[in-house]
Motif scaffolding. Structure first.
Motif, PDB file in Angstrom:
ATOM      1  N   ALA A 266       0.829  -1.212   0.000  1.00 40.28           N
ATOM      2  CA  ALA A 266       0.000   0.000   0.000  1.00 40.28           C
ATOM      3  C   ALA A 266       0.862   1.260   0.000  1.00 40.28           C
ATOM      4  N   ASN A 267       1.942   1.237   0.782  1.00 43.22           N
ATOM      5  CA  ASN A 267       2.841   2.395   0.830  1.00 43.22           C
ATOM      6  C   ASN A 267       3.624   2.553  -0.462  1.00 43.22           C
ATOM      7  N   ILE A 268       4.044   1.431  -1.054  1.00 44.35           N
ATOM      8  CA  ILE A 268       4.788   1.494  -2.322  1.00 44.35           C
ATOM      9  C   ILE A 268       3.906   2.048  -3.433  1.00 44.35           C
ATOM     10  N   ARG A 269       2.649   1.635  -3.472  1.00 45.96           N
ATOM     11  CA  ARG A 269       1.745   2.018  -4.559  1.00 45.96           C
ATOM     12  C   ARG A 269       1.160   3.419  -4.388  1.00 45.96           C
ATOM     13  N   SER A 270       1.377   4.047  -3.235  1.00 50.44           N
ATOM     14  CA  SER A 270       0.794   5.356  -2.970  1.00 50.44           C
ATOM     15  C   SER A 270       1.169   6.366  -4.062  1.00 50.44           C
ATOM     16  N   SER A 271       0.168   7.026  -4.613  1.00 50.44           N
ATOM     17  CA  SER A 271       0.404   8.025  -5.664  1.00 50.44           C
ATOM     18  C   SER A 271       1.162   9.232  -5.130  1.00 50.44           C
ATOM     19  N   ASN A 272       1.088   9.465  -3.813  1.00 45.37           N
ATOM     20  CA  ASN A 272       1.750  10.617  -3.207  1.00 45.37           C
ATOM     21  C   ASN A 272       3.204  10.339  -2.839  1.00 45.37           C
ATOM     22  N   ASN A 273       3.669   9.108  -3.115  1.00 47.37           N
ATOM     23  CA  ASN A 273       5.016   8.772  -2.657  1.00 47.37           C
ATOM     24  C   ASN A 273       5.878   8.116  -3.739  1.00 47.37           C
ATOM     25  N   PRO A 274       6.096   8.782  -4.881  1.00 46.16           N
ATOM     26  CA  PRO A 274       6.985   8.208  -5.904  1.00 46.16           C
ATOM     27  C   PRO A 274       8.435   8.132  -5.439  1.00 46.16           C
ATOM     28  N   GLU A 275       8.786   8.977  -4.434  1.00 49.66           N
ATOM     29  CA  GLU A 275      10.163   8.978  -3.916  1.00 49.66           C
ATOM     30  C   GLU A 275      10.520   7.612  -3.320  1.00 49.66           C
ATOM     31  N   LEU A 276       9.561   6.989  -2.644  1.00 54.37           N
ATOM     32  CA  LEU A 276       9.823   5.698  -2.002  1.00 54.37           C
ATOM     33  C   LEU A 276      10.156   4.644  -3.047  1.00 54.37           C
ATOM     34  N   ARG A 277       9.375   4.594  -4.139  1.00 53.15           N
ATOM     35  CA  ARG A 277       9.653   3.632  -5.213  1.00 53.15           C
ATOM     36  C   ARG A 277      11.027   3.886  -5.830  1.00 53.15           C
ATOM     37  N   ALA A 278      11.346   5.157  -6.037  1.00 56.52           N
ATOM     38  CA  ALA A 278      12.638   5.510  -6.644  1.00 56.52           C
ATOM     39  C   ALA A 278      13.806   5.090  -5.754  1.00 56.52           C
ATOM     40  N   LYS A 279      13.662   5.283  -4.450  1.00 57.26           N
ATOM     41  CA  LYS A 279      14.737   4.902  -3.510  1.00 57.26           C
ATOM     42  C   LYS A 279      14.955   3.390  -3.508  1.00 57.26           C
ATOM     43  N   LEU A 280      13.858   2.632  -3.545  1.00 53.81           N
ATOM     44  CA  LEU A 280      13.968   1.168  -3.532  1.00 53.81           C
ATOM     45  C   LEU A 280      14.606   0.653  -4.820  1.00 53.81           C
ATOM     46  N   LEU A 281      14.195   1.172  -5.962  1.00 56.56           N
ATOM     47  CA  LEU A 281      14.707   0.685  -7.250  1.00 56.56           C
ATOM     48  C   LEU A 281      16.148   1.125  -7.501  1.00 56.56           C
ATOM     49  N   SER A 282      16.550   2.251  -6.915  1.00 56.21           N
ATOM     50  CA  SER A 282      17.937   2.707  -7.070  1.00 56.21           C
ATOM     51  C   SER A 282      18.849   2.115  -6.006  1.00 56.21           C
ATOM     52  N   ARG A 283      18.273   1.341  -5.097  1.00 58.72           N
ATOM     53  CA  ARG A 283      19.005   0.679  -4.005  1.00 58.72           C
ATOM     54  C   ARG A 283      19.531   1.677  -2.966  1.00 58.72           C
ATOM     55  N   ARG A 284      19.017   2.920  -3.011  1.00 63.01           N
ATOM     56  CA  ARG A 284      19.386   3.865  -1.955  1.00 63.01           C
ATOM     57  C   ARG A 284      18.720   3.474  -0.637  1.00 63.01           C
ATOM     58  N   LEU A 285      17.635   2.734  -0.747  1.00 63.62           N
ATOM     59  CA  LEU A 285      16.950   2.193   0.418  1.00 63.62           C
ATOM     60  C   LEU A 285      16.948   0.673   0.296  1.00 63.62           C
ATOM     61  N   ALA A 286      17.680   0.010   1.193  1.00 61.07           N
ATOM     62  CA  ALA A 286      17.805  -1.451   1.140  1.00 61.07           C
ATOM     63  C   ALA A 286      16.521  -2.122   1.625  1.00 61.07           C
ATOM     64  N   ALA A 287      16.250  -3.306   1.095  1.00 59.60           N
ATOM     65  CA  ALA A 287      15.027  -4.033   1.442  1.00 59.60           C
ATOM     66  C   ALA A 287      14.976  -4.367   2.937  1.00 59.60           C
ATOM     67  N   ASN A 288      16.125  -4.737   3.526  1.00 56.90           N
ATOM     68  CA  ASN A 288      16.133  -5.124   4.943  1.00 56.90           C
ATOM     69  C   ASN A 288      15.839  -3.945   5.873  1.00 56.90           C
ATOM     70  N   LYS A 289      16.101  -2.720   5.421  1.00 55.33           N
ATOM     71  CA  LYS A 289      15.757  -1.530   6.208  1.00 55.33           C
ATOM     72  C   LYS A 289      14.314  -1.111   5.941  1.00 55.33           C
ATOM     73  N   PHE A 290      13.905  -1.225   4.698  1.00 51.34           N
ATOM     74  CA  PHE A 290      12.555  -0.812   4.310  1.00 51.34           C
ATOM     75  C   PHE A 290      11.485  -1.583   5.070  1.00 51.34           C
ATOM     76  N   VAL A 291      11.662  -2.911   5.214  1.00 56.53           N
ATOM     77  CA  VAL A 291      10.614  -3.735   5.841  1.00 56.53           C
ATOM     78  C   VAL A 291      10.438  -3.425   7.331  1.00 56.53           C
ATOM     79  N   LYS A 292      11.399  -2.703   7.934  1.00 57.89           N
ATOM     80  CA  LYS A 292      11.324  -2.381   9.368  1.00 57.89           C
ATOM     81  C   LYS A 292      10.859  -0.946   9.612  1.00 57.89           C
TER      82      LYS A 292
END
Length: 318
Positions: free
Chosen positions: A213-239
């Motif tokens: 739900a947070n990834i798909r949010s229309s108000n939060n393209p920054e979150l998707r960009a951080k995850l796909l660019s690996r600036r935000l690691a999956a192990n940190k994101f899930v917490k």
């Protein structure tokens, strides 16, 4: 089939994507009519279009597509082997009980030229690929549309979560390739699966639904960009909490609301006093009501909250 006929078949294929019978008929026509070459596949992009149906729920379509792609790869491989340089001719002569291999100078020269030509062609091909612009993905994207086989686990719930994560990450994305997006989706799912003790329990389902739900949010393209660019690691994101996932503007809005609520909180407010010691930065009047509160640790100074009696402007300082 020539390039024009193939492109027509591709157009018909995309128009018939909801009709399995028509799809199967067109795919069979392509299978029988195409003698694959690298140039033909590049010009028509038929391989990319056909590969989208690799994950079809219709087993006959899925099997046929896999067979077609495999055959085309083998055709191109054989064509490359056939067009590569020739091996030098050698003659063997038996003399005094020993075998002597003689290679003609002309053959050696021919081999050298062939090698040089092959290297030049390879260099030119590399340069051409480097100059080729990156693919742009238009429209809505999903595992099915991008031709990604997400059914890699025995448990259907895990595969469904991978599909949902992929769709969320690919939302409004035009540049990242399917493998890159699916890799991030798989990392996130794997982290949550580990957090749930490797079980698809209620925690697993609830956690992933919140993340999607947070990834798909229309108000939060920054979150998707951080995850796909690996600036935000999956192990940190899930917490992260939903508040931590929010974009910068939303965080500022929440801070402003909390600040305004603090001004309006009556139970914790001491009696206000009116003074002319402070000047309103908005209307420049000096009729200001104020009160003080301890908002930080005991050894920190009190915070003074001010309100202009004239225009209602609020501000605070320590």
């Amino acid at each position: 089939m020539d390039a024009k006929q193939i492109k027509t078949a591709i157009s018909n294929l995309e128009k018939s994507q909801d009709d399995d019978a028509s799809l199967l008929e067109i795919l069979k026509t392509l299978d029988q009519g195409i003698k694959a070459t690298e140039a033909l596949l590049r010009e028509t992009k038929v391989g990319i279009v056909v590969n989208k149906y690799r994950g079809s729920s219709n087993n006959e379509i899925s099997s046929l597509v896999k067979s077609m792609v495999k055959k085309w790869k083998e055709d191109i491989k054989k064509s490359k082997l056939k067009s590569d340089g020739k091996t030098p001719n050698s003659t063997a002569s038996q003399k005094n009980g020993t075998t002597t291999t003689t290679t003609s100078s002309s053959s050696s020269s021919s081999t050298t030229k062939s090698t040089t030509t092959t290297k030049s062609a390879s260099t030119a091909g590399t340069a051409e690929k480097s100059l080729k612009p990156a693919r742009v993905y238009e429209g809505k994207r999903s595992c099915k549309i991008d031709g990604v086989d997400y059914r890699i686990y025995e448990e259907s719930i895990r595969n469904s979560m991978l599909d949902a994560l992929y769709t969320g990450l690919a939302k409004e994305n035009k540049t990242n390739g399917p493998n890159e997006i699916f890799g991030v989706a798989k990392e996130i799912e794997t982290e949550v699966f580990g957090m749930s003790n490797h079980m698809t329990n209620d925690f697993y389902r609830s956690k992933l639904r919140t993340l999607v739900a947070n990834i798909r949010s229309s108000n939060n393209p920054e979150l998707r960009a951080k995850l796909l660019s690996r600036r935000l690691a999956a192990n940190k994101f899930v917490k992260m909490s939903p508040e931590e996932m929010a974009n910068e503007n939303l965080r500022k809005e929440r801070e402003q609301i909390e600040k305004e609520n603090l001004f309006k909180a009556k139970s914790a407010v001491e009696k206000k006093a009116v003074t002319d010691r402070f000047q309103c930065g908005k209307c420049k009047q000096r009729k200001v009501s104020y009160y003080q509160m301890q908002t930080r640790s005991a050894d920190e100074p009190l915070t003074t909250f001010c309100e202009c009696v004239n225009c209602g402007n609020h501000w605070s300082f320590s």
